[in-house]
Design a protein around this motif. Structure first.
Motif, PDB file in Angstrom:
ATOM      1  N   GLU A  99      53.184 -27.426  -3.634  1.00  0.00           N
ATOM      2  CA  GLU A  99      53.122 -28.234  -2.415  1.00  0.00           C
ATOM      3  C   GLU A  99      51.772 -28.927  -2.348  1.00  0.00           C
ATOM      4  OE1 GLU A  99      53.115 -27.569   2.410  1.00  0.00           O
ATOM      5  OE2 GLU A  99      54.115 -26.108   1.108  1.00  0.00           O
ATOM      6  N   LYS A 100      51.785 -30.199  -1.948  1.00  0.00           N
ATOM      7  CA  LYS A 100      50.550 -30.966  -1.921  1.00  0.00           C
ATOM      8  C   LYS A 100      49.673 -30.508  -0.770  1.00  0.00           C
ATOM      9  CE  LYS A 100      52.283 -32.866  -5.406  1.00  0.00           C
ATOM     10  NZ  LYS A 100      51.951 -32.252  -6.701  1.00  0.00           N
ATOM     11  N   LYS A 101      48.403 -30.397  -1.038  1.00  0.00           N
ATOM     12  CA  LYS A 101      47.475 -29.793  -0.100  1.00  0.00           C
ATOM     13  C   LYS A 101      46.422 -30.791   0.384  1.00  0.00           C
ATOM     14  CE  LYS A 101      49.415 -25.888  -0.032  1.00  0.00           C
ATOM     15  NZ  LYS A 101      50.018 -25.356   1.207  1.00  0.00           N
ATOM     16  N   LYS A 102      45.840 -30.426   1.510  1.00  0.00           N
ATOM     17  CA  LYS A 102      44.772 -31.234   2.097  1.00  0.00           C
ATOM     18  C   LYS A 102      43.461 -30.466   1.972  1.00  0.00           C
ATOM     19  CE  LYS A 102      43.506 -33.679   6.356  1.00  0.00           C
ATOM     20  NZ  LYS A 102      43.991 -34.041   7.712  1.00  0.00           N
ATOM     21  N   VAL A 103      42.505 -31.092   1.315  1.00  0.00           N
ATOM     22  CA  VAL A 103      41.198 -30.488   1.072  1.00  0.00           C
ATOM     23  C   VAL A 103      40.140 -31.332   1.787  1.00  0.00           C
ATOM     24  CG1 VAL A 103      39.508 -29.803  -0.680  1.00  0.00           C
ATOM     25  CG2 VAL A 103      41.976 -29.651  -1.182  1.00  0.00           C
ATOM     26  N   VAL A 104      39.328 -30.685   2.619  1.00  0.00           N
ATOM     27  CA  VAL A 104      38.258 -31.381   3.334  1.00  0.00           C
ATOM     28  C   VAL A 104      36.926 -30.823   2.856  1.00  0.00           C
ATOM     29  CG1 VAL A 104      37.175 -31.806   5.566  1.00  0.00           C
ATOM     30  CG2 VAL A 104      39.672 -31.846   5.362  1.00  0.00           C
ATOM     31  N   SER A 144      34.431 -34.689  16.002  1.00  0.00           N
ATOM     32  CA  SER A 144      33.968 -34.900  14.634  1.00  0.00           C
ATOM     33  C   SER A 144      35.151 -35.042  13.683  1.00  0.00           C
ATOM     34  CB  SER A 144      33.094 -33.725  14.180  1.00  0.00           C
ATOM     35  OG  SER A 144      33.870 -32.538  14.100  1.00  0.00           O
ATOM     36  N   GLU A 145      34.887 -35.603  12.528  1.00  0.00           N
ATOM     37  CA  GLU A 145      35.942 -35.737  11.521  1.00  0.00           C
ATOM     38  C   GLU A 145      36.449 -34.370  11.076  1.00  0.00           C
ATOM     39  OE1 GLU A 145      37.617 -38.415  10.224  1.00  0.00           O
ATOM     40  OE2 GLU A 145      36.662 -39.332  11.966  1.00  0.00           O
ATOM     41  N   LEU A 146      35.541 -33.391  11.008  1.00  0.00           N
ATOM     42  CA  LEU A 146      35.965 -32.039  10.651  1.00  0.00           C
ATOM     43  C   LEU A 146      36.963 -31.516  11.676  1.00  0.00           C
ATOM     44  CD1 LEU A 146      35.805 -29.386   9.039  1.00  0.00           C
ATOM     45  CD2 LEU A 146      33.788 -28.792  10.419  1.00  0.00           C
ATOM     46  N   ALA A 147      36.610 -31.626  12.970  1.00  0.00           N
ATOM     47  CA  ALA A 147      37.490 -31.118  14.023  1.00  0.00           C
ATOM     48  C   ALA A 147      38.834 -31.831  14.026  1.00  0.00           C
ATOM     49  CB  ALA A 147      36.799 -31.260  15.379  1.00  0.00           C
ATOM     50  N   LYS A 148      38.834 -33.123  13.804  1.00  0.00           N
ATOM     51  CA  LYS A 148      40.069 -33.905  13.829  1.00  0.00           C
ATOM     52  C   LYS A 148      41.020 -33.533  12.702  1.00  0.00           C
ATOM     53  CE  LYS A 148      37.955 -37.983  15.990  1.00  0.00           C
ATOM     54  NZ  LYS A 148      37.532 -39.382  15.769  1.00  0.00           N
ATOM     55  N   ASN A 149      40.483 -32.969  11.632  1.00  0.00           N
ATOM     56  CA  ASN A 149      41.318 -32.649  10.471  1.00  0.00           C
ATOM     57  C   ASN A 149      41.716 -31.176  10.394  1.00  0.00           C
ATOM     58  OD1 ASN A 149      41.680 -35.051   8.500  1.00  0.00           O
ATOM     59  ND2 ASN A 149      39.559 -35.231   9.184  1.00  0.00           N
ATOM     60  N   LEU A 150      41.247 -30.368  11.337  1.00  0.00           N
ATOM     61  CA  LEU A 150      41.497 -28.933  11.242  1.00  0.00           C
ATOM     62  C   LEU A 150      42.972 -28.562  11.326  1.00  0.00           C
ATOM     63  CD1 LEU A 150      38.619 -27.354  13.381  1.00  0.00           C
ATOM     64  CD2 LEU A 150      38.913 -27.222  10.896  1.00  0.00           C
ATOM     65  N   ASP A 198      45.690 -29.566  10.053  1.00  0.00           N
ATOM     66  CA  ASP A 198      46.560 -29.516   8.878  1.00  0.00           C
ATOM     67  C   ASP A 198      45.787 -29.360   7.569  1.00  0.00           C
ATOM     68  OD1 ASP A 198      45.402 -32.031   8.820  1.00  0.00           O
ATOM     69  OD2 ASP A 198      47.270 -33.098   8.386  1.00  0.00           O
ATOM     70  N   THR A 199      44.544 -28.883   7.659  1.00  0.00           N
ATOM     71  CA  THR A 199      43.729 -28.692   6.458  1.00  0.00           C
ATOM     72  C   THR A 199      44.029 -27.345   5.821  1.00  0.00           C
ATOM     73  OG1 THR A 199      41.935 -30.117   7.212  1.00  0.00           O
ATOM     74  CG2 THR A 199      41.362 -28.428   5.612  1.00  0.00           C
ATOM     75  N   ASP A 246      36.188 -20.025  16.701  1.00  0.00           N
ATOM     76  CA  ASP A 246      36.955 -21.039  17.427  1.00  0.00           C
ATOM     77  C   ASP A 246      37.536 -22.077  16.481  1.00  0.00           C
ATOM     78  OD1 ASP A 246      37.782 -22.474  19.910  1.00  0.00           O
ATOM     79  OD2 ASP A 246      36.336 -23.954  19.195  1.00  0.00           O
ATOM     80  N   LEU A 247      36.716 -22.579  15.553  1.00  0.00           N
ATOM     81  CA  LEU A 247      37.219 -23.581  14.607  1.00  0.00           C
ATOM     82  C   LEU A 247      38.266 -22.990  13.674  1.00  0.00           C
ATOM     83  CD1 LEU A 247      34.127 -25.723  13.550  1.00  0.00           C
ATOM     84  CD2 LEU A 247      35.839 -26.193  15.293  1.00  0.00           C
ATOM     85  N   ILE A 248      38.023 -21.775  13.224  1.00  0.00           N
ATOM     86  CA  ILE A 248      38.990 -21.137  12.321  1.00  0.00           C
ATOM     87  C   ILE A 248      40.334 -20.964  13.014  1.00  0.00           C
ATOM     88  CG2 ILE A 248      39.517 -18.935  11.188  1.00  0.00           C
ATOM     89  CD1 ILE A 248      36.553 -18.836  10.354  1.00  0.00           C
ATOM     90  N   MET A 249      40.320 -20.599  14.284  1.00  0.00           N
ATOM     91  CA  MET A 249      41.569 -20.409  15.016  1.00  0.00           C
ATOM     92  C   MET A 249      42.278 -21.728  15.299  1.00  0.00           C
ATOM     93  SD  MET A 249      41.944 -17.257  15.048  1.00  0.00           S
ATOM     94  CE  MET A 249      40.945 -15.815  14.687  1.00  0.00           C
ATOM     95  N   LYS A 250      41.553 -22.841  15.209  1.00  0.00           N
ATOM     96  CA  LYS A 250      42.163 -24.156  15.394  1.00  0.00           C
ATOM     97  C   LYS A 250      42.693 -24.736  14.084  1.00  0.00           C
ATOM     98  CE  LYS A 250      39.402 -25.413  19.453  1.00  0.00           C
ATOM     99  NZ  LYS A 250      38.321 -26.279  19.977  1.00  0.00           N
ATOM    100  N   ALA A 251      42.666 -23.940  13.026  1.00  0.00           N
ATOM    101  CA  ALA A 251      43.101 -24.406  11.705  1.00  0.00           C
ATOM    102  C   ALA A 251      44.264 -23.544  11.217  1.00  0.00           C
ATOM    103  CB  ALA A 251      41.927 -24.355  10.725  1.00  0.00           C
ATOM    104  N   PRO A 252      45.475 -23.763  11.725  1.00  0.00           N
ATOM    105  CA  PRO A 252      46.605 -22.867  11.416  1.00  0.00           C
ATOM    106  C   PRO A 252      47.017 -22.883   9.958  1.00  0.00           C
ATOM    107  CG  PRO A 252      47.364 -24.829  12.586  1.00  0.00           C
ATOM    108  CD  PRO A 252      45.871 -24.852  12.647  1.00  0.00           C
TER     109      PRO A 252
END
Length: 331
Positions: free
Chosen positions: A13-18, A65-71, A73-74, A90-96
């Protein structure tokens, strides 16, 4: 849920890497300068040729931030100790969909490791096989015959001690986890008591990770146990030492010098006491950003991504959080 996310990664499956990296500016015109947004650790062509999404950004602070906006589906976040993405709970929990956090370099104290462990996220870092022992001092002494100690019994400390062997110095390790008695078979002395260790050394190098246990470990009391006029070298993390205690010890002469390239806050404010204290040899955080070092940790990041995609394990020393358990040095 965790197993499902990992298996999806492995089945193609294609993945998103930030990747959160500093802006390179003019330096990015050199293709060997990999640690920047523009050159993306040299990963873009490889990742995009397999139809993975690869985003590089220096914008990492705040909810917009760009990091927050991409969390949302990253799948993979790559960060560095030099321009860290502070991955809080908090950020980790926003990155399902987040399954892997890679540090391109050494030191993962910018990541809430307990939160990562709770979510089953793997955390790993690129640990270099080489280390340049700083030779910075503001007073000239022969190192021959001196006692040089390293705080920490890990790979970096081993490399430091190996490089010192030819200098005819007495070498001492401090490691509270070490089970050996006073001397090992190579004649290197071990200490499990910090104050006893500090009292023996003419030079102490700090080579431990920043954890709850090591934060502020070199405080006023510990520094007072050092020989008057001795030297402290810190290329690990600034917050492992008490910044005011260091400045005070330099002014009083308790420390003959303090050197390093790590600061409690990076970049350090113009009024930071370490910019103005006597007998210091401080630089910006650059020890891991030589072109050779960039090539090593960029290659290490690619190797770990390839292993992750192919469902292969990393080298044991690379794991910081694995299957919900923190590495021993972070426990």
């Amino acid at each position: 849920m965790i197993t499902s996310r990992i298996s999806n990664f492995m089945t193609g499956e294609k993945k998103k890497v930030v990747a959160v990296l500093p802006q390179g500016g003019a330096a990015a015109e050199n293709p060997k300068y990999l640690n920047c947004v523009e050159n993306g650790l040299g990963l873009r062509e490889w990742l995009e040729s397999s139809d993975h999404t690869f985003i590089t950004t220096a914008d990492k602070e705040g909810p917009n931030s760009e990091l927050a906006k991409n969390l949302h589906d990253t799948n993979v976040i790559i960060t560095t100790p030099f321009h860290p993405a502070y991955m809080t709970r908090d950020l980790i929990m926003k990155a399902p969909e987040l399954e892997l956090i890679l540090t391109a370099g050494v030191g993962s104290d910018h990541i809430d490791l307990h939160a990562a462990a709770d979510k089953g996220i793997t955390v790993a870092e690129v640990i270099n096989n080489e280390w340049d022992v700083p030779a910075i001092a503001v007073k000239a002494y022969d190192i021959k015959g001196k006692t040089v100690g390293t705080a920490g019994g890990g790979r970096i400390s081993f490399e430091v001690m190996k490089r010192l062997e030819a200098w005819d110095v007495k070498r001492v390790y401090y490691d509270r986890h070490q089970k050996a008695d006073r001397f090992d078979k190579n004649g290197i002395e071990w200490e499990k008591d910090l104050h006893s260790f500090m009292s023996k050394c003419d030079i102490v190098t700090v080579n431990v990770p920043l954890t709850d246990q090591t934060r502020g470990m070199f405080n006023k009391e510990a520094i007072s146990k050092m020989k008057r006029g001795s030297f402290l070298v810190n290329n690990a993390r600034g917050s492992i030492v008490d910044q005011d205690a260091v400045a005070e010890a330099l002014k009083s002469g308790q420390l003959g010098g303090y050197a390093g390239d790590v600061w409690p806050q990076q970049p350090a404010a113009p009024e930071h006491p370490w910019r103005h204290m006597p007998n210091h040899a401080m630089t910006p955080h650059i020890s891991g950003t030589t072109l050779d070092a960039q090539a090593r940790y960029a290659g290490g990041v690619r190797d770990m991504l390839e292993a992750w995609i192919e469902h292969k394990p990393f080298e044991e020393d690379f794991y910081i959080v694995r299957e919900g358990e923190l590495a021993s040095q972070y426990q």
